[in-house]
Scaffold this active site. Structure first.
Site: not given
Length: 719
Positions: A403, A463, A496, A592
């Site tokens: 991304r 990923h 982030y 998280r």
């Protein structure tokens, strides 16, 4: 110490009672997000932000997870989840859990947050509360800007029920023809091209105790509601009600049958725009039962798919209020700093010249550790890639992009590198959920600029976050690497928390070379020198290291594991952790989101503790620590302990060999485990309890602590 042999025989670790449901665990994560919106200690506009995040999270949850469960039901799938539920039971549990949460969210917004906004000079008004001047302005605004965009759609025997697009806000309008004495139904879609909240000019602002307003506005759907006569001339408007539909938005691409993956994804995106089946209906609670039933039936939904809302729908739009000029109602702005070694470089780069002030020289002098957003992304990762693009000694750049932002300077640097005759290879993951369209656009742009673009390995989603730079240095070729936990996205790098390692260790360079050959060619690398790679070696090695801690305890030695990740779902990993706990290994998990492991269960997980940290930054980094009988090991990388990460994705996790970075990572874990402000402790029943400082105990908030540490390391005094 527990007798592990007898325990292993007596306890069946496949028993569903030892696992939390994945979907319900995710809802508990979102409950913690909502808690930030309810917490008076959170600045007011940040509370609105968390309200918006809670709603946006739910949208994606329904579009993907609930949609998947519904597809399983339609296909009559009978396989049970780890906690022993079939798809129907999971959907029922989701509704039961979520209904009171949504009610709490909307009640708190209407009864608490709106009042607090008013006290701060922010007036989100209802149309019925407007004075005559304000109504005159709004009605003219409707005629000039809203009316031309609207398209009313009748519903009758010659006009079938219209298609309701995904996540659109709509009005169900009931009208009466004065001549036929017949009630009619129509749908009006609220245009998404216009602001959700229409702002009044300053001269029409509210006053409150002599204080000037900061902002005054009204929801657009209320403006449309009170001007429906413009759309249905000659009709009597009886009533109207807002509603919103969520649809299945997951992609389904058979890669083996797709000659061109990019074109196949594009076709699937077109289907997504048209929309899949409905999975949720949000609707005004005051709607009459008959009209409500009609909409439910037309959308092919069940009563359990409907969420009645008393107040505004689509609270994700509250995110726009963060743009108001009210710094006192927000978190203090954070400006990332440089890591200490790069601070030295910046101070001296104008005084010295030549190879000594080259970014690559910093890396050659030792591995460089980056902790975002405390450390700058632009002046570290982006600088690394940009310098590589323009450095005449750089021969090749290879990287993965999962991304990134559409206007990313990384893309510009890669294009510049190709134009500078460097070999540039970029793996673009077209299947990055909800980023597919953006990825297609810049994949084509890269290709047109001479960059070699590939789309990964069939059947696997790529990923991993890696970059390899090949550089000619005198008589030697040297490879520089960046291995990270987060996406190459300058925007999300500001909100982030992620980690990155910049290194020129030969073994890491060789490993990344092999990994890129696997991603771009036909290589089927089965072993790596340092990296743990999924789906090749990552799960097996992680389980080996967990088992090693257990065996050390069985031999009377110390066993210790600390792991930080986004989610823990994989059953094999969970069972290995249970066995380690039974052997006496002390285990702390910082997770998280989803956690399917049950901590604190007698004879199963007595020695396992789980916390979750929710705050101003989204926890995204992954760290894995193993005591290893004093020969400690620590790893960072892109993978969670989820089955999809370990089996269906390409992931890379790297060991940390620099003693200084090792200590930094231990400190990060220590700070988070000591948090008594933003940490939530997972209970054996699946609920979470937020930690609170004990009497006379100093408040320790993870993100505040790291910001202070970053400022101190940069020689900046905190305010």
């Amino acid at each position: 110490m527990t007798n592990t042999k007898s325990v292993d025989k007596a306890i069946n670790l496949d028993d569903p009672k030892y696992y939390f449901n994945r979907e319900l665990s995710w809802l508990e994560f979102n409950r913690r997000v909502l808690a930030e919106a309810l917490d008076k200690r959170t600045p007011l506009l940040e509370r609105l932000k968390f309200m918006a995040i809670f709603s946006s999270n739910l949208d994606e949850f329904f579009m993907v997870r609930v949609a998947a469960l519904k597809k399983q039901m339609a296909a009559e799938v009978t396989k049970l989840s780890m906690d022993g539920r079939n798809p129907q039971q999971q959907l029922e549990a989701i509704t039961e859990t979520l209904t009171p949460m949504i009610e709490q969210q909307h009640q708190h917004f209407e009864k608490v947050l709106k009042k607090e906004l008013t006290k701060s000079g922010v007036y989100l008004l209802n149309y019925v509360d407007l004075n005559q001047e304000q109504r005159t302005y709004i009605n003219q605004f409707f005629e000039d800007y809203i009316f031309p965009v609207l398209t009313p759609l009748a519903v009758d025997p010659s006009h079938p029920f219209p298609y309701i697009s995904n996540l659109s806000l709509n009005l169900a309008v009931v009208l009466k023809d004065p001549f036929l004495e017949q009630e009619l139904f129509a749908r009006v879609k609220i245009p998404q091209v216009l602001p959700r909240f229409v702002t009044f000019p300053a001269e029409l602002s509210q006053k409150h105790r002599g204080k000037d307003e900061i902002w005054t506005g009204v929801p657009i759907e209320q403006i449309v509601t009170h001007n429906l006569e413009y759309l249905f001339s000659g009709m009597n408007i009886l009533e109207s009600y807002a509603f919103r539909v969520t649809r299945n938005a997951d992609l389904s691409v058979e890669e083996d049958e797709a000659d061109d993956l990019l074109l196949a994804i594009e076709k699937e995106l077109q289907k997504r725009r048209i929309g899949g089946s409905s999975v949720r209906l949000e609707i005004e609670a005051s709607i009459p039962a008959e009209l409500r039933s009609t909409i439910i039936q037309e959308l092919a939904l069940e009563e359990s798919d409907v969420y009645d809302v008393d107040g505004l729908l689509s609270l994700g739009d509250l995110m726009s209020f963060l743009g108001l000029p009210l710094p006192e109602l927000k978190d203090e702005p954070w400006k990332s700093v440089l890591p200490p070694r790069l601070s030295w470089l910046k101070e001296n780069e104008e005084e010295e010249s030549g190879e000594g002030q080259n970014f690559f020289n910093v890396i050659r002098h030792g591995d460089l550790f980056i902790h975002h957003p405390y450390h700058s992304f632009s002046n570290t990762v982006l600088r690394f890639i940009t310098e590589a693009a323009y450095d005449p000694d750089v021969l090749a750049i290879k990287m993965t992009l999962y991304r990134t932002s559409g206007d990313s300077p990384i893309l510009k640097a890669l294009i510049a590198a190709a134009q500078n005759n460097k070999q540039v290879v970029v793996l673009v993951e077209l299947k990055a959920r909800f980023d597919e369209e953006n990825n297609i656009l810049w994949a084509r742009k890269l290709e047109k600029s001479g960059v070699h673009v590939v789309y990964g390995v069939t059947g696997l989603k790529t990923h991993t976050k890696i970059t390899l730079v090949v550089r000619q240095e005198k008589e030697k070729i040297r490879r520089y690497v960046h291995i990270g936990t987060g996406n190459y996205n300058p925007k999300t790098a500001k909100i982030y928390t992620d980690l990155g390692l910049l290194s020129c260790r030969e073994e890491l360079g060789a490993d990344l070379t092999d990994l890129f050959n696997f991603l771009t060619g036909y290589s089927r690398q089965k072993s790596y020198r340092k990296l743990l790679v999924a789906p090749v070696s990552l799960r097996g090695r992680m389980i080996e290291m967990i088992d090693r801690e257990a065996e050390n305890c069985r031999q009377g030695k110390t066993g210790r594991i600390v792991a930080k990740m986004n989610s823990l779902v994989d059953q094999q990993i969970i069972q290995a952790l249970y066995k380690a706990s039974q052997a006496g290994v002390e285990i702390d998990l910082i997770i998280r989101g989803i956690c399917c492991l049950c901590p604190g269960k007698s004879e199963i997980s007595d020695n396992i503790r789980v916390i979750s940290i929710i705050g101003r930054f989204l926890e995204h980094s992954r760290i894995f620590y193993f005591h290893n009988n004093g020969k400690e090991e620590i790893y960072i990388g892109s993978a969670d302990w989820m089955t999809r990460n370990l089996s269906r994705r390409v992931e890379a996790v790297t060991p940390i060999e620099s003693p200084e970075i090792f200590k930094d990572l231990q400190e990060i874990l220590g700070v988070m485990l000591a948090d008594n402000r933003k940490a939530w402790e997972l209970q054996p029943d699946g609920s979470f309890v937020q930690r609170k400082p004990k009497k006379d105990e100093e408040t320790r908030s993870t993100h505040d602590t790291f910001m202070e540490m970053a400022l101190q390391s940069a020689g900046i005094s905190p305010n």
